[in-house]
Each structure stands twice: as structure tokens, then as C-alpha cells.
Design a protein around this motif. Structure first.
Motif, PDB file in Angstrom:
ATOM      1  N   HIS A 219       0.666  -1.371  -0.012  1.00 42.45           N
ATOM      2  CA  HIS A 219       0.014  -0.054  -0.058  1.00 42.45           C
ATOM      3  C   HIS A 219       0.707   1.411   0.073  1.00 42.45           C
ATOM      4  O   HIS A 219       0.398   2.269  -0.435  1.00 42.45           O
ATOM      5  N   ASN A 220       1.942   1.202   0.511  1.00 40.72           N
ATOM      6  CA  ASN A 220       2.596   2.525   0.725  1.00 40.72           C
ATOM      7  C   ASN A 220       3.918   2.410   0.152  1.00 40.72           C
ATOM      8  O   ASN A 220       5.000   3.450   0.457  1.00 40.72           O
ATOM      9  N   SER A 221       4.193   1.997  -0.850  1.00 40.35           N
ATOM     10  CA  SER A 221       5.584   1.698  -1.714  1.00 40.35           C
ATOM     11  C   SER A 221       5.624   3.023  -2.858  1.00 40.35           C
ATOM     12  O   SER A 221       4.690   3.678  -2.984  1.00 40.35           O
ATOM     13  N   ASP A 222       6.802   3.153  -3.185  1.00 40.44           N
ATOM     14  CA  ASP A 222       7.133   3.994  -4.289  1.00 40.44           C
ATOM     15  C   ASP A 222       5.918   3.525  -5.466  1.00 40.44           C
ATOM     16  O   ASP A 222       5.746   2.434  -5.638  1.00 40.44           O
ATOM     17  N   ASP A 223       5.480   4.702  -6.174  1.00 38.68           N
ATOM     18  CA  ASP A 223       4.580   4.073  -7.210  1.00 38.68           C
ATOM     19  C   ASP A 223       4.921   3.270  -8.178  1.00 38.68           C
ATOM     20  O   ASP A 223       4.233   2.261  -8.703  1.00 38.68           O
ATOM     21  N   TYR A 224       6.217   3.523  -8.771  1.00 35.91           N
ATOM     22  CA  TYR A 224       6.556   2.341  -9.608  1.00 35.91           C
ATOM     23  C   TYR A 224       6.899   1.074  -8.914  1.00 35.91           C
ATOM     24  O   TYR A 224       6.345  -0.046  -9.703  1.00 35.91           O
ATOM     25  N   VAL A 225       7.017   0.966  -7.851  1.00 35.86           N
ATOM     26  CA  VAL A 225       7.166  -0.323  -6.972  1.00 35.86           C
ATOM     27  C   VAL A 225       5.707  -0.672  -6.839  1.00 35.86           C
ATOM     28  O   VAL A 225       5.277  -2.073  -6.894  1.00 35.86           O
ATOM     29  N   LYS A 226       4.882   0.063  -6.457  1.00 35.77           N
ATOM     30  CA  LYS A 226       3.545  -0.251  -6.007  1.00 35.77           C
ATOM     31  C   LYS A 226       2.821  -0.996  -7.212  1.00 35.77           C
ATOM     32  O   LYS A 226       2.238  -1.812  -7.132  1.00 35.77           O
ATOM     33  N   MET A 227       3.053  -0.188  -8.396  1.00 32.77           N
ATOM     34  CA  MET A 227       2.513  -0.665  -9.721  1.00 32.77           C
ATOM     35  C   MET A 227       2.792  -2.148 -10.045  1.00 32.77           C
ATOM     36  O   MET A 227       2.136  -3.150 -10.304  1.00 32.77           O
ATOM     37  N   GLN A 228       4.291  -2.591  -9.724  1.00 30.46           N
ATOM     38  CA  GLN A 228       4.664  -3.895 -10.014  1.00 30.46           C
ATOM     39  C   GLN A 228       4.229  -4.750  -8.750  1.00 30.46           C
ATOM     40  O   GLN A 228       3.511  -5.990  -9.061  1.00 30.46           O
ATOM     41  N   LEU A 229       3.861  -4.452  -7.620  1.00 26.12           N
ATOM     42  CA  LEU A 229       3.649  -5.338  -6.404  1.00 26.12           C
ATOM     43  C   LEU A 229       2.024  -5.517  -6.749  1.00 26.12           C
ATOM     44  O   LEU A 229       1.461  -6.486  -6.306  1.00 26.12           O
ATOM     45  N   HIS A 230       1.166  -4.776  -7.226  1.00 27.41           N
ATOM     46  CA  HIS A 230      -0.240  -4.637  -7.232  1.00 27.41           C
ATOM     47  C   HIS A 230      -0.653  -5.739  -8.593  1.00 27.41           C
ATOM     48  O   HIS A 230      -1.798  -6.056  -8.802  1.00 27.41           O
ATOM     49  N   ARG A 231       0.403  -6.134  -9.216  1.00 21.95           N
ATOM     50  CA  ARG A 231       0.254  -7.361 -10.076  1.00 21.95           C
ATOM     51  C   ARG A 231      -0.038  -8.702  -9.342  1.00 21.95           C
ATOM     52  O   ARG A 231      -0.654  -9.471  -9.832  1.00 21.95           O
ATOM     53  N   GLY A 232       0.029  -8.597  -8.189  1.00 27.50           N
ATOM     54  CA  GLY A 232      -0.253  -9.660  -7.022  1.00 27.50           C
ATOM     55  C   GLY A 232      -1.229  -9.520  -6.261  1.00 27.50           C
ATOM     56  O   GLY A 232      -1.728  -8.197  -6.228  1.00 27.50           O
ATOM     57  N   ASP A 233      -1.426 -10.429  -5.292  1.00 27.37           N
ATOM     58  CA  ASP A 233      -2.539 -10.119  -4.137  1.00 27.37           C
ATOM     59  C   ASP A 233      -1.888 -10.444  -2.780  1.00 27.37           C
ATOM     60  O   ASP A 233      -0.551 -10.709  -2.694  1.00 27.37           O
TER      61      ASP A 233
END
Length: 635
Positions: A219-233
Motif C-alpha cells: 500500500h505504501n511503496s514508491d509508485d513504480y514499485v507499487k504498480m509492480q506489486l499490485h500485479r499480485g495479491d
């Protein structure tokens, strides 16, 4: 501790023992590395093997921890496994730890269960960069650098200025990937380069930092990292275990349903087999009754043959009797002629009387000569008719025994009629005597009666022939049904099977082409292609209705068609390609002429391969019953 003692411990007691052993290992220092870098199990001191490498002792601790033999040892070795996994970097300088692909066994801890990013992901921060042509780039190959932890994918973070110095490392979507991800995080934490240290360093350090992505990073990472993490659950370990259990139960339910369907299919097949068995038994019983009837009819045929033989002997005896009577009459006439010659010298009146008597005697002698000739002709006609009936009987015996029985009666009447005609002809030559005239009338009436009987038998014979043809059509229909219904059983059999009548054998063409072209250095593949083309050409010739390489010859009273060896096409084939292809074409044409002369296409026929002949319906039924019994025993 034995398996009977295991029931003395509850789950809570097992967890207490694990925690107690874990505290002893942490505080007591009883687990140490040997001088040569190997390890010794503190709970198995009596065993022969006392020097384990890191992978070996980790595997040893995992195996004993999951063994049901002793709960005491299982609790101690599970604590040892936890120590080995936590202190992996200190105990093993390089290389990935021994990994168990099974889900981790949960130890009750008094804290909330963590939620991880699924599939497993780790964040790498502060990756060294370099400025080239106004753009930040990196020279490090991170996937190769982290290869000891088996990453599945490494994604670098880029923006308009170039490389941002961060990356997301993905691991396999299984428990092996989880252990690799945990080991990856531990390796950085042991060097004080985890997430906490990264936040405290305020990004002033040049070293790389890494940690396993959790709910806070999601929820709180850098936008680029968050976008990559949001590929999962986000999922907990318990949720993953429940999902895996649910998939396993679904698979078990699906397999159970398939097994039930297969059982139903098997039961249906059994019922069909029972019905087929009943039908085959009924057909076998009918066939046995037919065989019994055939045996009875053959016995009647033998009796008829014996009766014909007796009749022939009777005719020959009567012929001998007639010959003796004719010879006696001629002797009397000769004696009378001598007496007349002795009295010839008497008076003119007696001479005239003698002349008239001599003329009468001469006429009577001539009549007897003619009667003898007619008798001989009648005998010759009788013998020819006997020979013709014998050939007719041999030909008709193959058709139907009831028709044969009637045919014997017909032949007997024809013989009697022929005999009466011969006797009547003799009597007509000798007419003038009252007794002879009476015999002629009697024999004429008897001849008319026999002819009426013969006409009746011919009518009855025609009706029986139609009946025999209908029965033969039914038998042929049964053979076709057997071929169509049980084709998979008879195919490629060496005893009773299906033979394609009229099919051209291509092997002789192949051998002939190899023989002809062997001296011309032509490959075997080209020879086979040429042989295939040649065989196809002759198959077209065989299907051509305008080509008829047969001639008709006389075979006794019948005519039959045979191969014309002087046919132009067959002669040219024999000269150019030899006896092999010639015999193959001749054999196929004979089969077509016998089994399908009008259509000239290949037909299927039940064949006895052992005796190289057409299989009888009895042999086909016997083989089907035998095959069915064998399959029933297998089921």
C-alpha cells in the motif's frame, strides 16, 4: 519413544516442547560448528554419523521432525530446523539452504499472522547506478547475482531520467519459492541491510538493501514499485494453505465422479455382454440342429444311391435275359430254315409255301436284328444317362441335401422311363402277336404314368431350389453381419480372420522393380515408388469392365471361365516384369471373378488362414464364442 507413546502427548504439549528446545538451543549454545566446518546433531550423539554438512543436517532435522516414531525427538529436531533456517547466513556462507517443498509447519505464536504479496516478491533498494549521456543506468546483472536464491524474474524500475536504483524480485509460486524468498530476506537482515536499516539510513548508504514485500509495501511503496506489486495479491500463509486444501478436495471430488461414471459404463458393458452371450448361444443351438438335419439328409442320400445301384443291376440282368431270348429265337429260326431247305424238293405248292414261309422268317429275322440294335441303343442311352446323373448328383450335393433327395427320386423316374421306352421300342418292332400288343399297351400306360410323376417331381424340385436359394441368402446375410459386427475381433488374425478378396498383392511388384533396377544404381525408395505406381496402374486395369481376360471352357456338362493366358496385357506383364507380378494379378482377377464379377471391387470374406480356404459359418461362430468367453473372464 514408540508409536504407542505418541498418544500421551497433545498438540499443546508438542508445541511447548518445541518452544522449550528452541530456547535451550538459543541460550545454551549446545549447537556449534565443528573445526572442519561440519555440524553435529546435539540430539543424536549415539549415532555413527557425527559430521554433517549444512544441507545434510538441515535435511536430517527436517526428516526426524516429520517422523511419527517419537514425538520427543520430533519436537527437538523441529526446534533445530528453526535455528538452521533463522541463522542460515551465519551457518552457511554461500549457496541456497536445503529447501522443503511442503508447507511450513506452523508454531503457535502470540502475534497477528502476516500478509505477504502473492506471488512471492522482494524489494531491492539502493542499487548502484551510473550517469551516461544524461541517463542513469546500472551495470549489475541482478538475476545472476541472486542466482543462489533461484529468482524467477527480476524487474528493474525505470522512469524518464533512467534507472531509479530499485528492483522487484519475483520467486516461484510454491512453497519452495517461499523458502527462497525468506532466505533472500534473511541474507540481507544478517548483514543489517533489511527494510528497517534502509529506512534508518535515510538513503545515504551505497550498499544494497532488500526485504520480502508485505502488506505495508503493497500500500505504501514508491509508485513504480507499487504498480509492480499490485500485479499480485495479499495473502497469509493460512489462506494459501486453505486454498491448496480446497484445490485438492476439488480434485478428489472430480476423480470420485469420474470413477463412478466408469463403474456405470462397466456395468452397462457387462449387461451388453450378457445379451450377446444369450444371442450367440441361441444361434449355436440353431446351427447344431442344422448339422443334425444335414447328417440325416446325407444318410438318405446314401440310401438313394444304394437304391439306384440296385436298379442298375436289375436293368443289366434284364438286358442279359433279353440277349439270351434273342439268341434262342435266332437259333430256332436257323433250325427252321434248315428244315425248310430239306423240304424244298417237294411239290411246287410246298415250294411256294416254303418261299412264303422263308420270306416271313427272313422278315422276322430282320425284325429281330433291328430289335437287337434298338436294344443296344437303349442300353447305351441308359448308361449315358446314368453317367450324366452321377455328375449331376455330385454337383448338386454341394447345394442342399433336401433338393438332392428329391433329385434322386427324379433320376430314378428318368431311368425307369428310359427303360420303359427301350422295352417299348423293342416290343413295337415285334408287334403282331396278341401277347406282345397287350404288353405294348401296358407299357405305354406305365410310361405315361411315370412321365406324370416326373413332371410333378420337376415342379417340386423347382420349389425346393427356390427354398434352397432363400436359405443360402440368409446364410450369406449372417456371414455379412458377422463381418460387420465383429470386424475389430477378426482383423490381423492368423487363424480365423477377414480376407480382402480381389486385393492386389504389391510385394511382387516391389521385388520385381528392385531386381530390374538393381543394376542401374537406383535407390530403394525410388524402386518402391515405381512399384507403387505400377501396382496402382494394374489396379485400374482390374477395375476396367472393358478388360475381360477370361475364356470359357467345357467342364463335363458345365461351362466355366478360366484365365486366358494369351491375353495381350497379361502376356506383356509377364514378359516385362516376370512371374511374380503376373501371378499376383491372375490371383486377384480369379478372386474378383468368383466373388464380385459384376462390381470388380474388393470385398471382405471370412477366411480360414490355416487351411487357406473360405471359413464356414460354424467356424466363425465357434471363434466368436471362444473370444467372448476369454474377454468375460478378463472382466
Amino acid at each position: 519413544m514408540s508409536s504407542d507413546e505418541n498418544s500421551d502427548f497433545s498438540e499443546s504439549e508438542l508445541e511447548d516442547r518445541v518452544q522449550k528446545s528452541y530456547a535451550q538451543l538459543k541460550e545454551g549454545g549446545i549447537f556449534r560448528r565443528n573445526a572442519d566446518g561440519t555440524f553435529k546433531c546435539p540430539f543424536c550423539l549415539g549415532k555413527k554419523k557425527q559430521d554433517y554438512r549444512y544441507k545434510e543436517i538441515l535435511q536430517h532435522a527436517n526428516g526426524v521432525a516429520n517422523s511419527p516414531k517419537s514425538l520427543e525427538k520430533a519436537a527437538k529436531h523441529r526446534a533445530l530446523e528453526m535455528i538452521l533456517m533463522e541463522d542460515a547466513e551465519q551457518l552457511k556462507p554461500s549457496g541456497p539452504p536445503m529447501i522443503d517443498s511442503r508447507p511450513p509447519k506452523r508454531v503457535k505464536l502470540e502475534r497477528k499472522e502476516e500478509r505477504f504479496v502473492w506471488p512471492w516478491m522482494a524489494i531491492v533498494a539502493n542499487i548502484p547506478t551510473a550517469l551516461e549521456n544524461g541517463t542513469y543506468v546500472t551495470n549489475g546483472k541482478l538475476k545472476a547475482q541472486f542466482s543462489e536464491f533461484s529468482p524467477a524474474k527480476v524487474t528493474l524500475m525505470w522512469d524518464a531520467l533512467g534507472f531509479r536504483g530499485m528492483a522487484v524480485v519475483e520467486f516461484e509460486k510454491n512453497w519452495t519459492g517461499f523458502y527462497c524468498a525468506i532466505s533472500f530476506e534473511k541474507s540481507f537482515e544478517l548483514r543489517c541491510r533489511g527494510k528497517t536499516e534502509w529506512i534508518e539510513s535515510k538513503k545515504c548508504d551505497s550498499s544494497m538493501y532488500a526485504w520480502l514485500a508485505r502488506e505495508d509495501d503493497y500500500h505504501n511503496s514508491d509508485d513504480y514499485v507499487k504498480m509492480q506489486l499490485h500485479r499480485g495479491d495479499l495473502k497469509t500463509i493460512s489462506e494459501l494453505q486453505q486454498e491448496e486444501e480446497r484445490k485438492k478436495n476439488t480434485l478428489v471430488d472430480d476423480l470420485t465422479l469420474r470413477i463412478d461414471e466408469k463403474n456405470k459404463d462397466l456395468q452397462s458393458s457387462g449387461e451388453q455382454l450378457m445379451e450377446m452371450t444369450y444371442s450367440l448361444n441361441q444361434f449355436k443351438s440353431a446351427l447344431e440342429r442344422k448339422d443334425s438335419e444335414m447328417a440325416r439328409l446325407l444318410e438318405e442320400v446314401k440310401k438313394a444311391e444304394s437304391k439306384n445301384s440296385d436298379l442298375r443291376d436289375q436293368v443289366l440282368k434284364e438286358r442279359e435275359k433279353w440277349c439270351k431270348e434273342l439268341a434262342l429265337e435266332r437259333s430256332k429260326l436257323a433250325q427252321r430254315d434248315i428244315e425248310l431247305q430239306e423240304r424244298e424238293a417237294q411239290n411246287d405248292f410246298e415250294k411256294k409255301k416254303l418261299e412264303e414261309e422263308k420270306k416271313k422268317n427272313a422278315a422276322r429275322d430282320a425284325a429281330l436284328q433291328m430289335a437287337s440294335i434298338e436294344q443296344k441303343k437303349a442300353e447305351e442311352s441308359f448308361m449315358k444317362l446314368m453317367e450324366y446323373h452321377k455328375r449331376e448328383k455330385d454337383a448338386e450335393l454341394k447345394k442342399f441335401c433336401d433338393v438332392e433327395n428329391r433329385l434322386q427320386t427324379k433320376q430314378t423316374l428318368e431311368l425307369e422311363i428310359e427303360k420303359l421306352r427301350g422295352n417299348l421300342q423293342v416290343m413295337k418292332v415285334m408287334e403282331g402277336d396278341d401277347n406282345i400288343d397287350e404288353k405294348i399297351r401296358s407299357m405305354g400306360e406305365e410310361l405315361a404314368e411315370k412321365q406324370n410323376d416326373l413332371e410333378y417331381l420337376e415342379t417340386l424340385n423347382q420349389a425346393l431350389i427356390v427354398q434352397q436359394r432363400n436359405a443360402n441368402d440368409e446364410l450369406q446375410g449372417a456371414r455379412k453381419e458377422a463381418i460387420a459386427g465383429f470386424k475389430s475381433l477378426f482383423r490381423n488374425r492368423t487363424d480365423i480372420g477377414i480376407k480382402l478378396m480381389g486385393e492386389l498383392d504389391k510385394q511382387p511388384f516391389k521385388e520385381a522393380c528392385i531386381k530390374v533396377f538393381s543394376s542401374q544404381k537406383i535407390s530403394v525408395e525410388d524402386c518402391e515408388m515405381k512399384a507403387s505406381e505400377l501396382a496402382s496402374l494394374w489396379e485400374e486395369h482390374m477395375r476396367d469392365p472393358m478388360w475381360h481376360p477370361f475364356k470359357v471352357i467345357q467342364d463335363g456338362p458345365n461351362e466355366k471361365g478360366v484365365i486366358d493366358e494369351n491375353d495381350e496385357k497379361l502376356t506383356r506383364l509377364r514378359i516385362e516384369w516376370g512371374e511374380g507380378p503376373y501371378e499376383a494379378v491372375v490371383t486377384a482377377m480369379k478372386e474378383l471373378n468368383e466373388y464380385n464379377p459384376s462390381g470388380r471391387y474388393v470385398i471382405e470374406e471370412m477366411w480360414n488362414h490355416k487351411e487357406n480356404r473360405k471359413a464356414t459359418l460354424k467356424e466363425v461362430i465357434g471363434y466368436l464364442v471362444k473370444t467372448y468367453k476369454t474377454r468375460t473372464r478378463r472382466i
